[in-house]
Design an enzyme around this catalytic site. Structure first.
Site, PDB file in Angstrom:
ATOM      1  N   ALA A 242       0.832  -1.284  -0.035  1.00 50.30           N
ATOM      2  CA  ALA A 242      -0.188   0.103   0.047  1.00 50.30           C
ATOM      3  C   ALA A 242       0.874   1.330   0.025  1.00 50.30           C
ATOM      4  O   ALA A 242       2.028   1.265   0.371  1.00 50.30           O
ATOM      5  CB  ALA A 242      -0.938  -0.073   1.212  1.00 50.30           C
ATOM      6  N   LYS A 243       0.525   2.305  -0.516  1.00 52.88           N
ATOM      7  CA  LYS A 243       0.931   3.647  -0.769  1.00 52.88           C
ATOM      8  C   LYS A 243       1.888   3.830   0.634  1.00 52.88           C
ATOM      9  O   LYS A 243       2.900   4.196   0.545  1.00 52.88           O
ATOM     10  CB  LYS A 243       0.499   4.809  -1.077  1.00 52.88           C
ATOM     11  CG  LYS A 243       1.119   5.799  -1.682  1.00 52.88           C
ATOM     12  CD  LYS A 243       0.264   6.668  -2.614  1.00 52.88           C
ATOM     13  CE  LYS A 243      -0.854   7.117  -1.595  1.00 52.88           C
ATOM     14  NZ  LYS A 243      -1.104   8.454  -1.323  1.00 52.88           N
ATOM     15  N   ARG A 244       0.948   3.701   1.538  1.00 55.74           N
ATOM     16  CA  ARG A 244       1.375   4.172   3.024  1.00 55.74           C
ATOM     17  C   ARG A 244       2.636   3.629   3.578  1.00 55.74           C
ATOM     18  O   ARG A 244       3.452   4.096   4.486  1.00 55.74           O
ATOM     19  CB  ARG A 244       0.145   4.426   4.075  1.00 55.74           C
ATOM     20  CG  ARG A 244      -0.192   2.975   4.470  1.00 55.74           C
ATOM     21  CD  ARG A 244      -1.541   3.058   5.269  1.00 55.74           C
ATOM     22  NE  ARG A 244      -1.919   1.838   5.333  1.00 55.74           N
ATOM     23  CZ  ARG A 244      -2.655   1.368   4.693  1.00 55.74           C
ATOM     24  NH1 ARG A 244      -3.250   1.967   3.279  1.00 55.74           N
ATOM     25  NH2 ARG A 244      -3.263   0.167   4.715  1.00 55.74           N
ATOM     26  N   ARG A 245       2.840   2.275   3.091  1.00 56.10           N
ATOM     27  CA  ARG A 245       4.032   1.387   3.396  1.00 56.10           C
ATOM     28  C   ARG A 245       5.133   1.722   2.617  1.00 56.10           C
ATOM     29  O   ARG A 245       5.979   0.985   2.701  1.00 56.10           O
ATOM     30  CB  ARG A 245       3.547  -0.012   3.459  1.00 56.10           C
ATOM     31  CG  ARG A 245       2.246  -0.330   4.809  1.00 56.10           C
ATOM     32  CD  ARG A 245       2.398  -1.696   5.110  1.00 56.10           C
ATOM     33  NE  ARG A 245       1.488  -1.912   5.984  1.00 56.10           N
ATOM     34  CZ  ARG A 245       0.194  -2.421   5.560  1.00 56.10           C
ATOM     35  NH1 ARG A 245       0.069  -2.860   4.318  1.00 56.10           N
ATOM     36  NH2 ARG A 245      -0.832  -2.407   6.620  1.00 56.10           N
ATOM     37  N   GLY A 246       5.131   2.515   1.831  1.00 62.25           N
ATOM     38  CA  GLY A 246       6.406   3.072   0.944  1.00 62.25           C
ATOM     39  C   GLY A 246       6.543   2.629  -0.315  1.00 62.25           C
ATOM     40  O   GLY A 246       7.421   2.784  -0.995  1.00 62.25           O
TER      41      GLY A 246
END
Ligand code: GLU
Length: 276
Positions: A242-246
């Site tokens: 996911a985007k938030r995990r980089g």
């Protein structure tokens, strides 16, 4: 497989940019359709209220083109609200939905329930909630009643074979949201039928929801496709991308000039760089 032409789809929600996990999903659906001489559809699932950013749809198209995919686009979900409302009315009239205005926290506080088969599922507010339809309440599916009505139904997945539909672990899911004439479960079931999708391909993280979709197909007398739930692309820690995990979004890789077709081929071989 049936004799129907194979129709698959990629159905992204414009809630955030596409990443490698989405790319893989799109490639799987695209390739399955192409190998069978079938059709690959793109449907933008843009009914997630304030989380939905319709302007991302154009970026999604550029990403898919960059990966070397070709598709036919069908109308976005936001144009189909009337069909959702009509189906919801049908379910209400048949007594399968009940209003509920409880918060998640109130529902979580209810004692868990075990049914006759020992299946445990979160207590719903079926008998305790006094909300009235149309007064800011969501509509939930009375799953016991629905299952008693449809009897035993199965769904078929390309990897796991025949599965008896049993959505009780999800409880009385929301079918009509407080703020919209449909939830994901109702919209996706209606749209796949309306679009003539014969093979629903998506990540195995959505497998549980297929039980609900199969029951809804019976209640609404919709055609029954087959399913292909594919393994997820995980990051180095075994976590979903996911985007938030980089994980960099596809657009970022595209914009720095990476070769999208080569990336798609690497994903087909499941040998690719997650990016950083
Ligand atoms: N719109 C959903 C998502 O982006 C996918 C729906 C589906 O493939 O069934 O997660």
């Amino acid at each position: 497989m049936s004799d129907l032409p194979l129709v698959t789809r990629f159905a992204p929600s414009p809630n955030g940019q596409l990443h490698l996990g989405h790319a893989y999903s799109a490639i799987v659906a695209h390739d399955l359709a192409r190998e069978a001489g079938g059709q690959f559809l793109l449907r933008i699932e843009d009914i997630d209220g304030p989380r939905s950013h319709p302007e991302l749809a154009e970026e999604f198209r550029r990403d898919l083109e960059w990966l070397g995919l070709e598709w036919d686009e069908v109308p976005a979900q936001s144009t189909r609200l009337d069909s959702y409302a009509a189906a919801a009315r049908k379910l209400v009239e048949a007594g399968f939905l009940y209003p509920c205005d409880c918060t998640r926290r109130e529902i979580a506080a209810l004692p868990p329930r075990k049914d006759a088969d020992g299946v445990e599922y979160p207590g719903s507010c079926r008998s305790t909630c006094e909300a009235k339809a149309g007064e800011g309440a969501a509509l939930r599916l009375d799953i016991d009643r629905a299952m008693a009505t449809v009897g035993e139904v199965v769904w078929t997945d390309a990897h796991i074979g025949s599965v008896v539909a049993d959505p009780r672990a999800l409880g009385d899911v929301v079918i009509v949201r407080k703020d919209l004439p449909a939830s994901y479960n109702l919209a996706v079931t209606l749209d796949d039928a309306a679009d003539g999708v014969t093979l629903v391909t998506r990540g195995e993280d959505l497998l549980e929801t297929t039980h609900i979709h199969r029951i809804l197909q019976e209640l609404l007398e919709l055609p029954v496709p087959q399913w292909h739930h594919h393994a997820l692309i995980l990051d180095d820690n075994g976590e979903k991308l996911a985007k938030r995990r980089g994980s960099p979004p596809l657009a970022a890789r595209r914009e720095v000039g990476e070769d999208g077709r080569a990336l798609a081929d690497q994903m087909r071989a499941r040998k690719f760089d997650l990016g950083s």
